[in-house]
Design an enzyme around this catalytic site. Structure first.
Site, PDB file in Angstrom:
ATOM      1  CG  PHE A 192      -1.982   0.998   1.299  1.00 24.43           C
ATOM      2  CD1 PHE A 192      -3.283   0.660   0.949  1.00 24.43           C
ATOM      3  CD2 PHE A 192      -1.730   2.300   1.719  1.00 24.43           C
ATOM      4  CE1 PHE A 192      -4.303   1.593   1.011  1.00 24.43           C
ATOM      5  CE2 PHE A 192      -2.740   3.246   1.778  1.00 24.43           C
ATOM      6  CZ  PHE A 192      -4.036   2.890   1.425  1.00 24.43           C
TER       7      PHE A 192
ATOM      8  CD  GLN B 113       3.991   9.529   1.877  1.00 22.58           C
ATOM      9  OE1 GLN B 113       4.581  10.028   2.835  1.00 22.58           O
ATOM     10  NE2 GLN B 113       4.467   8.484   1.216  1.00 22.58           N
TER      11      GLN B 113
ATOM     12  CB  ILE C 214      -0.082   7.576  -0.627  1.00 22.03           C
ATOM     13  CG1 ILE C 214      -1.364   6.777  -0.377  1.00 22.03           C
ATOM     14  CG2 ILE C 214      -0.411   8.973  -1.152  1.00 22.03           C
ATOM     15  CD1 ILE C 214      -2.288   6.638  -1.556  1.00 22.03           C
TER      16      ILE C 214
ATOM     17  CG  HIS D  36      -4.835  11.726  -1.554  1.00 22.62           C
ATOM     18  ND1 HIS D  36      -5.966  12.067  -2.269  1.00 22.62           N
ATOM     19  CD2 HIS D  36      -4.074  12.853  -1.497  1.00 22.62           C
ATOM     20  CE1 HIS D  36      -5.880  13.330  -2.648  1.00 22.62           C
ATOM     21  NE2 HIS D  36      -4.750  13.827  -2.193  1.00 22.62           N
TER      22      HIS D  36
ATOM     23  CD  GLU E 296       2.490  -9.883   3.193  1.00 18.48           C
ATOM     24  OE1 GLU E 296       3.654 -10.290   3.175  1.00 18.48           O
ATOM     25  OE2 GLU E 296       1.820  -9.686   2.161  1.00 18.48           O
TER      26      GLU E 296
END
Length: 424
Positions: A240, A247, A242, A251, A275
């Site tokens: 994951f 940042q 951004i 978002h 995870e």
């Protein structure tokens, strides 16, 4: 020796380059060029140092939508001994897609071409809006704006798999951001079919030609399918990211909500798991999961009685205070386990995560004068902690085990208070 050593995080400059017309649409506080990575050790080693150059600069540019790459490595002086000098260009190329541009003029031409021709692949699954005049401030996150207004910026999330034409090639260009922004991040195996992806783009209108919209890459998440008994899949959120300029502006929360809403919409998916989440992502997940539960009317009213539902998903009452007029519902404490499991399955939330969320909601509603409720809550949390840490705790003497449980319980309550304060 230090004269010839360079910090690889500082000398690597990243840019998301827009066409000249697209740059005109940006506000004064928007900048998407010349920012630095959080990490470079997967590329240049644990010390994040490059040896053998003076005034070293690595310029890595991307066309903001298509992610066409340009690489330039420059220095004012270089050691003569080839054995000890790091091969900067060769090293970083190992992690980039094929077809890197090295001529900046040619790259700029490609940026102009790609600006209007590039369109996201896959299926759009989610969108939200921001006001450009408010810049990148968080205050505009929860507001809805008219997509037709010139001042409105639209963000769209697209779902992809390896089967989508062209996506595998696009993924090869965007995966470098996993190494640069996720600690212990690594590339995934393209030969594994179980991967799914959600990609976030900014969709921007041009000032002088509002009928023309262009797309700009913001970030993405990769998810993997596992078998989920008896005939569904468990979707595990694996990566994951951004990008730096986007940042701390909400978002990440929007991308997470897009993933969760997609999971709820798919009958084939039985559960969403994460995870090995980093602490910052765990907070993002907790905050958004709590807001979702607080705005689920039936869940809240069954759990805590009437007047416990928050329309906006915000805080109900104050942390640590009972709701006035609320009657004891299925949440107890202790929570009614069968009822909780029914909702967990319906909401497709992983077991431990759902238990933590339930504990936080109970703590939010606890009456500090209710001795029976406080005791029941303490036992409920400790039971989960004991089961989760069973192998470690089972090795301790009873008195030490009880002390450790009480210490952990107090730490958990403190952390819950911190998380509950994130909701607004």
């Amino acid at each position: 020796m230090s004269d010839w050593t360079t910090d690889s995080n500082e000398c690597l400059s990243i840019s998301l380059v827009r066409s000249a017309e697209d740059e005109k649409a940006l506000t004064d506080d928007e900048s998407y060029e010349d920012f630095h990575p959080a990490f470079t050790y997967p590329i240049f080693g644990e010390e994040e140092k490059i040896y053998g150059y003076k005034d070293l600069s690595i310029d890595l540019k991307f066309a903001s939508g298509s992610l066409k790459q340009y690489l330039s490595v420059k220095w004012s002086d270089k050691l003569k001994s080839a054995d000890t000098v790091d091969d900067v260009d060769g090293t970083i190329r190992e992690f980039l897609a094929e077809g890197i541009e090295v001529n900046e003029d040619a790259f700029r031409v490609r940026v102009e071409e790609d600006a209007t021709s590039f369109k996201p692949s896959g299926e759009m699954i989610y969108s939200y809006t921001r006001s450009a005049s408010k810049g990148k401030g968080k205050s505009s996150v929860v507001e809805q704006h008219n997509p037709e207004d010139e001042d409105t910026v639209v963000y769209e999330v697209y779902h992809n798999t390896w089967k989508v034409p062209g996506f595998k090639e696009y993924h090869r260009k965007m995966q470098i951001f996993i190494l640069l922004y996720i600690e212990a991040g690594s590339y995934i195996n393209e030969e594994e079919d179980g991967w799914e992806f959600v990609v976030l783009y900014e969709k921007r209108k041009r000032r002088n030609a509002p009928h023309i919209t262009t797309y700009h890459f913001v970030g993405y998440s990769s998810l993997y399918n596992f078998y989920y008994f008896p005939e569904k899949v468990r979707l595990r959120l694996s990566q994951f990211v951004i990008l730096g300029p986007y940042q701390r502006n909400g978002h990440g929360s929007e991308l997470y909500k897009a993933i969760y809403q997609y999971v709820l919409s798919q009958p084939r998916i039985g559960e969403l798991t994460v995870e090995d989440p980093a602490e910052a992502f765990e907070d993002l997940r907790d905050k958004n999961d709590l807001k979702m539960l607080l705005s689920t009317k039936q869940f809240m009213e069954e759990g805590f009685g009437q007047n416990s539902y928050s329309h906006g998903g915000g805080r109900v009452g104050k942390v640590g205070k009972a709701l006035s007029g609320s009657s004891r519902g299925k949440m107890g404490p202790p929570v009614e386990k069968g009822w909780a499991e029914k909702w967990r399955l319906k909401l497709k939330i992983a077991g431990r995560q759902f238990q933590r969320l339930v504990e936080m909601l109970i703590q939010m509603h606890l009456d500090p004068m209710d001795a029976r409720g406080l005791r029941a809550y303490r036992l409920q949390v400790k039971e989960r902690l004991y089961r989760f840490n069973f192998e470690v705790l089972a090795q301790l003497e009873k008195e030490e085990r009880l002390e450790k449980l009480e210490e952990t319980f107090k730490s958990v309550r403190e952390d819950y208070n911190r998380i509950l304060k994130l909701i607004h």
